[in-house]
Design a protein around this motif. Structure first.
Motif, PDB file in Angstrom:
ATOM      1  N   LEU A   1      48.370  21.544  77.635  1.00  0.00           N
ATOM      2  CA  LEU A   1      49.218  22.222  76.618  1.00  0.00           C
ATOM      3  C   LEU A   1      48.607  21.316  75.151  1.00  0.00           C
ATOM      4  N   GLN A   2      47.574  20.400  75.324  1.00  0.00           N
ATOM      5  CA  GLN A   2      47.129  20.401  73.873  1.00  0.00           C
ATOM      6  C   GLN A   2      46.022  21.776  73.272  1.00  0.00           C
ATOM      7  N   GLU A   3      45.365  22.131  74.161  1.00  0.00           N
ATOM      8  CA  GLU A   3      44.813  23.018  73.663  1.00  0.00           C
ATOM      9  C   GLU A   3      45.534  24.486  72.692  1.00  0.00           C
ATOM     10  N   ILE A   4      47.110  24.930  73.729  1.00  0.00           N
ATOM     11  CA  ILE A   4      47.917  25.994  73.405  1.00  0.00           C
ATOM     12  C   ILE A   4      48.070  25.205  71.922  1.00  0.00           C
ATOM     13  N   MET A   5      48.767  24.418  72.037  1.00  0.00           N
ATOM     14  CA  MET A   5      49.220  23.652  70.671  1.00  0.00           C
ATOM     15  C   MET A   5      47.938  23.567  69.795  1.00  0.00           C
ATOM     16  N   ASP A   6      47.000  23.673  70.424  1.00  0.00           N
ATOM     17  CA  ASP A   6      45.959  23.792  68.846  1.00  0.00           C
ATOM     18  C   ASP A   6      45.421  25.054  68.292  1.00  0.00           C
TER      19      ASP A   6
END
Length: 159
Positions: free
Chosen positions: A25-30
């Motif tokens: 999820l963090q990778e997508i948001m970044d």
């Protein structure tokens, strides 16, 4: 000896898998520059344990056989629709940690789901990619694995 093994997860692995969910999820948001997801490790761990125990999600994990570390996962759930001619599977999440990418692990995870789908008698699998164009490579990966664009866009309403 094979370096990576794929197997169906049990609820006791919920913490390790939930950490990977947070990374995904963090990778997508970044990449998209939007805080699109709320992630709480403890909530996710509890939810995932319940999903696995009640077979709301079927989870397959990739483990580095040399150190026992979970390095990737895929979740799939069963749905039913007339257009799909009955039962089918939807892959909700697929993630491989960056250092392990381009080694065939994602392909192995998808194959485990395809084998599982065949056992369950599903006629199709569906997947939604993260936002494009930031994840064009993800779309290309799925196409290489036999998925075809079926039209439309994923929409949501928060209730």
């Amino acid at each position: 000896m094979q370096k990576t093994i794929i197997f169906r997860a049990i609820k006791d692995q919920s913490n390790a898998i939930s950490i990977l969910v947070g990374e995904l999820l963090q990778e997508i948001m970044d990449r998209i520059g939007i805080d699109a997801f709320h992630f709480d490790l403890e909530e996710t761990k509890a939810r995932l344990a319940e999903f696995i125990e009640q077979e709301k999600n079927f989870v397959f994990v990739a483990e580095d056989n040399e150190n026992g570390e979970l390095i990737g996962f895929v979740t799939v759930y069963e749905g039913f629709a007339l257009y799909a001619e009955g039962a089918f599977g939807t892959m909700a999440e697929l993630y491989v940690r960056p250092p392990y990418r381009s080694q065939g692990i994602g392909k192995m995870l998808i194959q485990s789901v395809k084998d599982f789908a065949d056992e369950r008698g599903w006629k199709r699998l569906e997947v939604t990619t993260p936002p494009l164009p930031q994840f064009d490579a993800t779309l290309s990966f799925y196409e290489r694995e036999g998925f075809e664009i079926s039209g439309g866009r994923k929409l949501k309403v928060v209730i």
